[in-house]
Design an enzyme around this catalytic site. Structure first.
Site, mmCIF file in Angstrom:
data_model
loop_
_atom_site.group_PDB
_atom_site.id
_atom_site.type_symbol
_atom_site.label_atom_id
_atom_site.label_comp_id
_atom_site.label_asym_id
_atom_site.label_seq_id
_atom_site.Cartn_x
_atom_site.Cartn_y
_atom_site.Cartn_z
ATOM 1 N N LYS A 43 48.203 63.533 1.779
ATOM 2 C CA LYS A 43 49.392 64.490 1.687
ATOM 3 C C LYS A 43 49.715 65.418 0.427
ATOM 4 O O LYS A 43 50.301 66.302 0.657
ATOM 5 C CB LYS A 43 50.211 62.674 0.864
ATOM 6 C CG LYS A 43 50.455 61.889 1.352
ATOM 7 C CD LYS A 43 51.914 61.345 1.097
ATOM 8 C CE LYS A 43 52.538 60.424 1.544
ATOM 9 N NZ LYS A 43 52.509 58.722 1.190
ATOM 10 N N GLU B 179 56.581 62.968 -7.036
ATOM 11 C CA GLU B 179 58.045 63.625 -6.435
ATOM 12 C C GLU B 179 59.146 62.878 -7.433
ATOM 13 O O GLU B 179 59.106 61.666 -7.720
ATOM 14 C CB GLU B 179 58.439 63.218 -5.184
ATOM 15 C CG GLU B 179 57.084 63.363 -3.911
ATOM 16 C CD GLU B 179 57.592 63.077 -2.653
ATOM 17 O OE1 GLU B 179 57.954 62.218 -1.992
ATOM 18 O OE2 GLU B 179 56.833 63.519 -2.366
ATOM 19 N N HIS C 60 59.173 48.419 4.455
ATOM 20 C CA HIS C 60 58.182 49.731 5.131
ATOM 21 C C HIS C 60 57.589 49.350 6.396
ATOM 22 O O HIS C 60 57.779 49.877 7.516
ATOM 23 C CB HIS C 60 57.261 50.350 4.595
ATOM 24 C CG HIS C 60 57.197 50.385 2.841
ATOM 25 N ND1 HIS C 60 58.145 51.729 2.882
ATOM 26 C CD2 HIS C 60 57.252 49.868 1.533
ATOM 27 C CE1 HIS C 60 58.251 51.411 1.471
ATOM 28 N NE2 HIS C 60 57.492 50.303 0.572
ATOM 29 N N ARG D 103 50.625 60.647 16.500
ATOM 30 C CA ARG D 103 51.042 59.944 17.149
ATOM 31 C C ARG D 103 51.700 60.053 17.820
ATOM 32 O O ARG D 103 53.270 60.283 17.185
ATOM 33 C CB ARG D 103 50.048 58.541 16.698
ATOM 34 C CG ARG D 103 51.324 57.427 16.068
ATOM 35 C CD ARG D 103 51.066 56.747 15.643
ATOM 36 N NE ARG D 103 52.299 56.408 14.515
ATOM 37 C CZ ARG D 103 52.858 56.007 13.321
ATOM 38 N NH1 ARG D 103 51.454 56.693 12.407
ATOM 39 N NH2 ARG D 103 53.483 55.609 12.944
#
Ligand code: MV4
Length: 654
Positions: A116, A200, A235, A292
Site C-alpha cells: 500500500k 490516513e 468488508h 484481477r
C-alpha cells in the site's frame, strides 16, 4: 487465440470462464480438490485434474501442481479467476517461466499494487487523488504520532501489506494513538509478516466506488464505468450496482481518468479495478487496485453489453482493445446481490449442507444467475460460502430494484441457511431505494434488515396446512386406498388439526372436510398442485400463489416474496417423545478459535457472546443458548477445531 486454457479456480467463477471459452471455441481444463470431485466446474470443463485435498493450501494454491497440469494437458494459458492465486506474483512468474500465459497483469503490476505505501507513492507521482495521510518509510512511533496529529483526528492506521479491511485501526484522538499503533503493528506482523503501516484521515460513512479498467499490450488503457459496492458487511460485499447512484457524468469522467492514470503508472495490462472511497461532497480518493477480474464484474457487463472474460482472453492473446474510450456503452442499470450460505438470524453464521432445493428465476435479458452449484450439490465448509450471484438489469435503477425483488421472490433455496430474505429487505429498504448507500448502511439498519422473529401471519400456517393435506393426498393416491392416513378417515372425524412450530411460536390450524373441498373457519378453501412445489390456493375470495417445499419435518413456505420455515409437528412421528434438554456447545463447523469472550465461572444471559471463531473465511460468534454458567472453556484462542468438537462446558440454569 488460445486453443486450450486451464482455469485455476473453482465455483461460479470457474463456470463463468468456461462459458466464455465455450463461446469462443477454446477447450477448457479444470482443476479440483478432492472435495470438489463432483463439482459443477468439473462437470462443465472438457477435462479435469485433481490437484490435492480439500484444504486450499494443498490444492487450489499449489502452484507446482497447477503448472504440472498445464504441461500435462497442453493448456497454453491460465485464467486464475478471483481469490486463490489470482494476485499471487509467484504464480504469475511461474507461469511465465514455464511458457504459459497468465491471463492477468504483468508480475511487476501485481507487485507494485501489493504494497500500500509504495502504491500510494506511485499514485501521488501519477497525480491520482489520495486521502490526506502519511505513507513514508520512516516508522518511528513518535514520527507517526506527529503525522497523525498533523493530519487531524479521526485517523485510520492501515497495515501496508493489509487489504480487504484487515489490519486497520481507527484512532479518535491523540491519546489513543500509541496503543492503536502497537496493536495494529502486532496484527500486521502476525498476519502479513510485515509491520509497516500508513496513516490516513478517516472518512466517515464513505461510499465505495470502483472503476473497471482494461489495458492492452499496446498501451491503450480505458475505463468501463464505475460500480458502487458500498453495501457491505464486515468488508464482505453484499450488493453491487452500476452505474453508481451518486456519480454524475462529470464525476464519471474524472474518476475514469484517475483510474486509467493509476493503471498506466504501474504498466497495467488486462482487467483491473481501481477502488476509491468517495465522500458526500463528491471528492474521491484512491484506496487500492485489485489486479484481477472481480466478483461483481457482471454489473459492468450488463450496462456495457460486453463480455469481460472475452476481453481478458483477447488481450492475453495479444489483441488490441476492441473499443476506444468514447465507444464504451453505458445503458440502463444493473444490480448484483451475493447469495451466501449464512444465517442473518444467527449473526450471519455460515451454513453448510446439501441443496435439497435450488430453484432460480429463468435467465433472460433482465436476469442472470452465476453459480457453481446445482440442486443436489453440497455447500461444504472448505470454501467461500457464496451460493450464487443474482444479477438484474433494467432501463432505470427503480425498475432494476423491482426486477431484483421479483427475482429474489422466485429464488428457492432449501437445505442450507441463506440470506435471500435479508437481501430482499435490503434492496427494498428506503435508504437503498433512494440511493443513500454508504459503507455503514447495513450495520446502521440492522434492526430493519433483521427483524426479531415476529409472529407470522396466519396465512403462512394455513398455506402450510393445505400443502400438507395435498402432499398426503398425493401419497395416498399412489398407495392402496385402504392405507389412507387422513385423520378424518382413520378416526371418522370431520376435522383435522395440524400443529406447526415456527421459532418459539406454535400454531394449530383446524381444517374441516367439506364435500370436495375444505373449510378453514367458515371460509371455503382449496389447494391445487401446479408442480412439485407450486401451489394455487384459494381461501374464501382470495387466490394465493405460493410454493411449499418439504425437507424432513420442515416446511419451507414461499409466500409474498419471503421464505418462512415451519416445522410440521407430525403426531405419528412425535408420539411418546419427551422434551430434550440442551446439549453442550460444540463447533458448528470446522474452523479456528479467534477469541474467548467470557470467563470460567461467569453467569451469563441467553444470547451472551461466548467465543468467536473463524470458519469459511468468516468470523462467527457462538452465543449462550440460554441463561446459565460458563463452567469452563474446552478450547483456546488459536486452536484449530473440527466440527462438533465441544468448545464450552455450559451449565444452563433452570
Ligand atoms: C478507509 C475508510 C475511511 N477512511 N480509509 C476498508 C477496506 C479497505 N479497502 C479500505 N477501507 C476503508 N478505508 C479512510 N481513509 C473506510 C474504509 C472502510 C470501507 C471501505 C470500503 C468499503 C467498505 C468499508 C467498510 C469499512 C471501512
Amino acid at each position: 487465440m488460445f486453443k486450450k486454457i486451464l482455469i485455476a479456480n473453482r465455483g461460479e467463477i470457474a463456470c463463468r470462464v468456461i462459458a466464455t471459452c465455450r463461446k469462443l471455441g477454446i477447450r477448457t481444463v479444470a482443476v479440483y480438490s478432492e472435495a470438489d470431485a463432483g463439482a459443477r466446474h468439473v462437470r462443465l470443463a472438457d477435462e479435469a485434474y485433481c490437484v490435492g485435498p480439500a484444504t486450499s493450501r494443498e490444492s487450489y494454491l499449489r502452484i507446482d501442481r497447477i503448472i504440472e497440469v498445464c504441461k500435462q494437458s497442453g493448456a497454453q494459458a491460465v485464467h486464475p479467476g478471483y481469490g486463490f492465486l489470482s494476485e499471487n506474483e509467484s504464480f504469475a512468474q511461474a507461469c511465465e517461466q514455464n511458457g504459459i500465459v497468465f491471463i492477468g497483469p504483468p508480475v511487476h503490476s501485481i507487485r507494485a499494487m501489493g504494497l500500500k505505501s509504495a502504491a500510494k507513492a506511485l499514485m501521488q507521482q501519477a497525480k491520482v487523488p489520495l486521502v490526506p495521510g502519511y505513507h513514508g518509510a520512516d516508522q518511528d512511533p513518535s514520527l507517526l504520532q506527529r503525522e497523525a496529529d498533523r493530519i487531524g483526528y479521526p485517523v485510520l492506521i492501515k497495515a501496508s501489506a493489509g487489504g480487504g479491511g484487515k489490519g486497520m485501526r481507527v484512532v479518535n484522538g491523540p491519546d489513543e494513538f500509541a496503543a492503536a499503533l502497537a496493536s495494529c503493528q502486532r496484527e500486521a506482523r502476525t498476519s502479513f509478516g510485515d509491520d509497516h503501516v500508513l496513516i490516513e484521515k478517516y472518512l466517515l460513512q464513505p461510499r465505495h466506488i470502483e472503476i473497471q479498467v482494461f489495458a492492452d499490450k499496446a498501451g491503450h488503457t480505458i475505463s468501463l464505468n464505475e460500480r458502487d459496492c458500498s453495501a457491505q458487511r464486515r468488508h464482505q460485499k453484499v450488493v453491487e450496482e452500476a452505474p453508481a447512484p451518486s456519480v454524475d457524468a462529470k464525476q464519471r469522467v474524472a474518476m475514469g481518468r484517475a483510474a486509467c492514470d493509476a493503471a498506466r503508472a504501474v504498466g497495467y495490462v488486462g482487467a483491473g479495478t481501481v477502488e476509491f472511497i468517495a465522500d458526500s461532497a463528491g471528492n474521491f480518493y484512491f484506496m487500492e487496485m485489485n489486479t484481477r477480474l472481480q466478483v461483481e464484474h457482471p454489473v459492468t457487463e450488463m450496462i456495457t453489453g460486453l463480455d469481460l472474460v472475452e476481453w481478458q482472453l483477447r488481450i492475453a492473446a495479444g489483441e488490441d482493445l476492441p473499443l476506444t474510450q468514447e465507444q464504451v456503452p453505458l445503458n440502463g442499470h444493473a444490480i448484483e446481490v451475493r447469495i451466501y450460505a449464512e444465517e442473518p438470524e444467527k449473526g450471519f453464521l455460515p451454513s453448510v449442507g446439501r441443496l435439497a432445493c435450488f430453484k432460480t428465476p429463468a435467465p433472460s435479458a433482465h436476469v442472470r444467475l452465476d453459480t457453481g452449484v446445482e440442486q443436489g450439490d453440497e455447500i461444504t465448509p472448505h470454501y467461500d460460502p457464496m451460493i450464487a450471484k443474482l444479477i438484474v438489469w433494467d432501463r432505470t435503477r427503480e425498475a432494476a430494484i423491482e426486477r431484483m425483488l421479483g427475482a429474489l421472490a422466485e429464488t428457492r433455496i432449501v437445505g442450507v441457511g441463506h440470506n435471500v430474505n435479508f437481501l430482499s429487505r435490503l434492496v427494498d429498504h428506503a435508504a437503498f431505494r433512494e440511493g443513500r448507500v454508504d459503507t455503514g448502511l447495513i450495520e446502521r439498519e440492522r434492526a430493519a434488515l433483521m427483524p426479531a422473529a415476529t409472529e407470522l401471519p396466519p396465512e403462512v400456517f394455513q398455506v402450510a396446512a393445505l400443502a400438507q393435506l395435498s402432499f398426503e393426498r398425493e401419497q395416498n393416491q399412489s398407495a392402496s386406498p385402504w392405507s389412507a392416513t387422513d385423520g378424518w378417515r382413520i378416526n371418522g372425524a370431520q376435522t383435522r388439526t395440524l400443529q406447526f412450530a415456527a421459532g418459539e411460536q406454535t400454531k394449530n390450524v383446524s381444517i374441516r372436510y367439506s364435500g370436495n373441498g375444505y373449510l378453514i373457519g367458515d371460509q371455503p378453501a382449496s389447494v391445487q398442485r401446479l408442480s412439485d412445489s407450486d401451489l394455487r390456493i384459494d381461501i374464501g375470495q382470495r387466490h394465493i400463489n405460493a410454493a411449499v417445499v418439504k425437507a424432513g419435518e420442515q416446511m419451507h413456505v414461499f409466500l409474498g416474496g419471503f421464505q418462512h420455515v415451519l416445522t410440521y409437528v407430525d403426531p405419528l412421528v412425535h408420539a411418546g417423545e419427551t422434551e430434550e434438554t440442551h446439549g453442550g456447545l460444540t463447533a458448528p463447523m470446522p474452523g479456528k478459535i479467534i477469541a474467548l469472550l467470557s470467563e470460567p465461572g461467569a453467569e451469563v444471559a441467553k444470547g451472551a457472546p461466548l467465543l468467536v471463531m473463524e470458519a469459511m473465511k468468516m468470523e462467527l460468534t457462538v452465543f449462550a443458548p440460554g441463561k446459565g454458567k460458563v463452567v469452563s472453556y474446552l478450547c483456546n484462542a488459536g486452536d484449530q477445531v473440527k466440527e462438533g468438537v465441544p468448545l464450552v462446558d455450559f451449565l444452563a440454569s433452570s
